[in-house]
Design an enzyme around this catalytic site. Structure first.
Site: not given
Ligand code: BG6
Ligand code: MG
Length: 228
Positions: A19, A21, A59, A127, A129
């Site tokens: 993972d 984040d 998200r 994510s 991002n």
């Molecule tokens: C995960 C995080 O990695 O990504 C979550 O643990 C987050 O908290 C999810 O909501 C989505 O992230 P993003 O960057 O697409 O908003």
């Molecule tokens: Mg995580």
């Protein structure tokens, strides 16, 4: 395709899917601060305990959890605007405050040890991002494969992101281990048929094969032992 046979001794640890984040980099704190700012502006109660439920989930699903404490209903259009606002705050952190200095303790030695042992490594993150973060921390081309929120229809606890990462690595799920800091992520790993090393917030999760406060204290040989 060859199947992992961890229970019978025929399986072998061939890949580790991380993972992002809260496992590789401390961006989980910036997710929290961005959601807290949004909640404060909207007059919605939010705290770190509620935030724990947001780990690993998408998200929009995160927003739905935050809105459980709202005093009024929000339209679908308003929800999209709120999610975009939160992402804007989060992106400000990514652009100004995230660098390779935010890679968590023990991560680089663990990754290097896996590589040296011929174990493939991948990122499996919910994510969208994720590519930006990997770029910010200088690890864009470091992994053998990545799968993230841009590639999947179902967020953790659904196993899709880990199964996709394994497919991209060319390794059967039974020969993969996942490293996770989220309850939803541990569930996703188990649903994918993968063993899970739970770290940080997820440490102690009974579904995990192994737990540790941080990767600093884990040697990959200990993980290999789970497959023997
Ligand atoms: C995960 C995080 O990695 O990504 C979550 O643990 C987050 O908290 C999810 O909501 C989505 O992230 P993003 O960057 O697409 O908003
Ligand atoms: Mg995580």
């Amino acid at each position: 395709m060859e199947q992992g046979m961890g229970m019978t001794g025929e399986g072998k640890l061939r890949a580790v899917i991380f993972d992002l984040d809260g496992v590789i980099v401390s961006t989980d704190e910036f997710h929290y601060r961005a959601w807290q700012k949004l909640a404060d502006e909207e007059g919605i109660y939010f705290d770190r305990t509620i935030n724990e439920r947001l780990r690993g989930v998408s998200r929009m699903e995160s927003l739905a959890i935050l809105l459980e404490s709202a005093v009024r209903d929000y339209t679908e259009g308003e929800k999209l605007v709120l999610a975009a606002r939160k992402n804007g705050y989060y992106r400000q952190f990514l652009d100004t405050a995230v660098s390779s200095a935010d890679i968590l303790p023990g991560v680089m030695p663990f990754l290097e040890a896996c590589k040296a042992a011929g174990i493939k490594i991948a990122v499996g993150s919910s994510s969208r991002n994720s590519p930006t973060i990997l770029e910010r921390i200088g690890l864009t081309d470091y992994f053998d494969a990545t799968a993230d929120g841009n590639d999947i229809a179902n967020s953790k606890p659904h196993p899709e992101v880990f199964l996709l990462a394994a497919e991209r690595l060319g390794v059967p799920p039974g020969e993969c281990m996942v490293v996770e800091d989220a309850e939803a992520g541990v569930a996703a790993a188990v649903a994918a048929g993968m063993k899970c090393l739970a770290v940080g917030s997820a440490a102690g999760d009974p579904r995990a094969a192994l737990s540790a406060a941080s990767l600093e204290t884990v040697r990959w040989q200990r993980c290999q032992g789970l497959f023997e």
